[in-house]
Design a protein around this motif. Structure first.
Motif, PDB file in Angstrom:
ATOM      1  N   LEU A   1       0.844  -1.193   0.000  1.00 29.84           N
ATOM      2  CA  LEU A   1       0.000   0.000   0.000  1.00 29.84           C
ATOM      3  C   LEU A   1       0.875   1.237   0.000  1.00 29.84           C
ATOM      4  O   LEU A   1       1.844   1.310   0.764  1.00 29.84           O
ATOM      5  CB  LEU A   1      -0.895   0.018   1.249  1.00 29.84           C
ATOM      6  CG  LEU A   1      -1.596   1.347   1.574  1.00 29.84           C
ATOM      7  CD1 LEU A   1      -2.668   1.681   0.538  1.00 29.84           C
ATOM      8  CD2 LEU A   1      -2.199   1.291   2.975  1.00 29.84           C
ATOM      9  N   GLU A   2       0.548   2.176  -0.868  1.00 32.37           N
ATOM     10  CA  GLU A   2       1.163   3.504  -0.837  1.00 32.37           C
ATOM     11  C   GLU A   2       0.048   4.517  -0.674  1.00 32.37           C
ATOM     12  O   GLU A   2      -0.967   4.451  -1.380  1.00 32.37           O
ATOM     13  CB  GLU A   2       1.928   3.806  -2.123  1.00 32.37           C
ATOM     14  CG  GLU A   2       3.333   3.286  -2.129  1.00 32.37           C
ATOM     15  CD  GLU A   2       4.110   3.810  -3.325  1.00 32.37           C
ATOM     16  OE1 GLU A   2       4.896   4.752  -3.144  1.00 32.37           O
ATOM     17  OE2 GLU A   2       3.899   3.259  -4.412  1.00 32.37           O
ATOM     18  N   ILE A   3       0.240   5.446   0.268  1.00 30.08           N
ATOM     19  CA  ILE A   3      -0.715   6.532   0.478  1.00 30.08           C
ATOM     20  C   ILE A   3      -0.027   7.816   0.026  1.00 30.08           C
ATOM     21  O   ILE A   3       0.993   8.210   0.598  1.00 30.08           O
ATOM     22  CB  ILE A   3      -1.131   6.638   1.957  1.00 30.08           C
ATOM     23  CG1 ILE A   3      -1.701   5.301   2.456  1.00 30.08           C
ATOM     24  CG2 ILE A   3      -2.142   7.775   2.140  1.00 30.08           C
ATOM     25  CD1 ILE A   3      -1.963   5.261   3.955  1.00 30.08           C
TER      26      ILE A   3
ATOM     27  N   ILE B   1       3.834  15.733  -0.524  1.00 27.59           N
ATOM     28  CA  ILE B   1       4.265  15.041   0.690  1.00 27.59           C
ATOM     29  C   ILE B   1       4.755  13.655   0.280  1.00 27.59           C
ATOM     30  O   ILE B   1       4.155  13.000  -0.576  1.00 27.59           O
ATOM     31  CB  ILE B   1       3.100  14.916   1.691  1.00 27.59           C
ATOM     32  CG1 ILE B   1       2.604  16.323   2.093  1.00 27.59           C
ATOM     33  CG2 ILE B   1       3.515  14.129   2.921  1.00 27.59           C
ATOM     34  CD1 ILE B   1       1.329  16.319   2.891  1.00 27.59           C
ATOM     35  N   GLU B   2       5.842  13.215   0.880  1.00 25.08           N
ATOM     36  CA  GLU B   2       6.401  11.889   0.586  1.00 25.08           C
ATOM     37  C   GLU B   2       5.336  10.815   0.865  1.00 25.08           C
ATOM     38  O   GLU B   2       4.700  10.822   1.913  1.00 25.08           O
ATOM     39  CB  GLU B   2       7.628  11.659   1.479  1.00 25.08           C
ATOM     40  CG  GLU B   2       8.481  10.494   1.089  1.00 25.08           C
ATOM     41  CD  GLU B   2       9.206  10.710  -0.233  1.00 25.08           C
ATOM     42  OE1 GLU B   2       9.460   9.697  -0.909  1.00 25.08           O
ATOM     43  OE2 GLU B   2       9.521  11.857  -0.588  1.00 25.08           O
ATOM     44  N   PRO B   3       5.110   9.888  -0.073  1.00 25.15           N
ATOM     45  CA  PRO B   3       4.093   8.851   0.160  1.00 25.15           C
ATOM     46  C   PRO B   3       4.495   7.908   1.298  1.00 25.15           C
ATOM     47  O   PRO B   3       5.676   7.673   1.540  1.00 25.15           O
ATOM     48  CB  PRO B   3       4.011   8.105  -1.167  1.00 25.15           C
ATOM     49  CG  PRO B   3       5.202   8.489  -1.952  1.00 25.15           C
ATOM     50  CD  PRO B   3       5.749   9.755  -1.374  1.00 25.15           C
TER      51      PRO B   3
ATOM     52  N   ALA C   1       3.109   9.664  13.055  1.00 25.47           N
ATOM     53  CA  ALA C   1       2.730  11.053  12.744  1.00 25.47           C
ATOM     54  C   ALA C   1       2.305  11.214  11.286  1.00 25.47           C
ATOM     55  O   ALA C   1       1.244  11.795  11.022  1.00 25.47           O
ATOM     56  CB  ALA C   1       3.862  12.010  13.102  1.00 25.47           C
ATOM     57  N   PRO C   2       3.079  10.714  10.292  1.00 25.08           N
ATOM     58  CA  PRO C   2       2.625  10.868   8.896  1.00 25.08           C
ATOM     59  C   PRO C   2       1.292  10.162   8.623  1.00 25.08           C
ATOM     60  O   PRO C   2       0.484  10.651   7.831  1.00 25.08           O
ATOM     61  CB  PRO C   2       3.748  10.245   8.077  1.00 25.08           C
ATOM     62  CG  PRO C   2       4.943  10.249   8.958  1.00 25.08           C
ATOM     63  CD  PRO C   2       4.423  10.146  10.354  1.00 25.08           C
ATOM     64  N   LEU C   3       1.055   9.040   9.285  1.00 28.59           N
ATOM     65  CA  LEU C   3      -0.203   8.319   9.093  1.00 28.59           C
ATOM     66  C   LEU C   3      -1.368   9.130   9.657  1.00 28.59           C
ATOM     67  O   LEU C   3      -2.425   9.249   9.028  1.00 28.59           O
ATOM     68  CB  LEU C   3      -0.121   6.944   9.750  1.00 28.59           C
ATOM     69  CG  LEU C   3      -1.185   5.923   9.393  1.00 28.59           C
ATOM     70  CD1 LEU C   3      -1.270   5.708   7.891  1.00 28.59           C
ATOM     71  CD2 LEU C   3      -0.905   4.608  10.094  1.00 28.59           C
ATOM     72  N   LEU C   4      -1.181   9.704  10.836  1.00 26.89           N
ATOM     73  CA  LEU C   4      -2.226  10.551  11.422  1.00 26.89           C
ATOM     74  C   LEU C   4      -2.470  11.796  10.574  1.00 26.89           C
ATOM     75  O   LEU C   4      -3.608  12.241  10.423  1.00 26.89           O
ATOM     76  CB  LEU C   4      -1.858  10.951  12.854  1.00 26.89           C
ATOM     77  CG  LEU C   4      -2.024   9.839  13.892  1.00 26.89           C
ATOM     78  CD1 LEU C   4      -1.410  10.259  15.219  1.00 26.89           C
ATOM     79  CD2 LEU C   4      -3.482   9.472  14.070  1.00 26.89           C
ATOM     80  N   GLU C   5      -1.415  12.362  10.000  1.00 26.73           N
ATOM     81  CA  GLU C   5      -1.568  13.530   9.125  1.00 26.73           C
ATOM     82  C   GLU C   5      -2.364  13.175   7.873  1.00 26.73           C
ATOM     83  O   GLU C   5      -3.226  13.936   7.437  1.00 26.73           O
ATOM     84  CB  GLU C   5      -0.199  14.097   8.749  1.00 26.73           C
ATOM     85  CG  GLU C   5       0.504  14.793   9.894  1.00 26.73           C
ATOM     86  CD  GLU C   5       1.953  15.148   9.587  1.00 26.73           C
ATOM     87  OE1 GLU C   5       2.383  15.000   8.413  1.00 26.73           O
ATOM     88  OE2 GLU C   5       2.650  15.569  10.515  1.00 26.73           O
TER      89      GLU C   5
END
Length: 179
Positions: free
Chosen positions: A94-96, A103-105, A142-146
């Motif tokens: 998975l890539e978000i 923003i870096e995936p 943090a990046p996941l919450l963002e």
């Protein structure tokens, strides 16, 4: 195999937890997305789904558009609510991505994809509820919450076999991958 490449989605739910891996507990997450698509994507999940819920439009109703070759656009059962599918396939990547790609995936390997639900939309569209179960690193909190807070994201789902992307960004699920 089912596959998406930079497909717009709503990051609708995030569940953080700890999983047992042997004697240790590791951070894990269930990440839920809602993604709209042409109902042709149902043929990739199971070729009997689309003709079960859609039919050719009758005279006087909204006609199909020749954009994607979908000739089944009228709902057979317009009163039906979303339907559960519950198909699980392990080994996905998975890539978000952010929508503006500024923003870096985020990347997660060896995840379990759950094609959980489908909602049918008049005119030949569907909304899929996709869940991804994966372990995560503390650097990803943090990046996941963002990404969850942004809501609107773009996702890529690559199947376990690592096949190249089809021009439509999707592949059929092979019977050997079904539970």
């Amino acid at each position: 195999m089912f596959q998406l490449e930079k497909h717009d989605a709503e990051f609708s739910h995030l569940n953080l937890r700890k999983e047992s891996h042997g004697e240790s507990k590791v951070p894990a997450a269930t990440i839920t997305f809602k993604a709209a698509s042409s109902s042709l994507i149902l043929d990739i999940i199971d070729d009997k789904l689309r003709p079960s819920f859609y039919e050719a439009p009758s005279s006087g109703s909204q006609q199909n558009l020749p954009i994607d070759g979908n000739n089944l656009t009228a709902l057979k059962f317009p009163y039906l609510k979303e339907q559960k599918i519950g198909m699980k396939i392990k080994g996905y990547e998975l890539e978000i991505h952010s929508l503006l790609e500024h923003i870096e995936p985020l990347f997660f390997a060896d995840a379990e994809l759950v094609i959980e639900k489908v909602s049918f939309v008049e005119g030949g569209s569907v909304e899929l509820t996709l869940k991804v179960n994966t372990t995560i690193e503390s650097d990803d909190f943090a990046p996941l919450l963002e990404a969850w807070d942004r809501g609107a994201v773009s996702i890529s789902l690559a199947p376990p076999s690592g096949q190249a992307f089809h021009k439509a960004g999707i592949y059929p699920i092979e019977k050997k991958d079904l539970p």
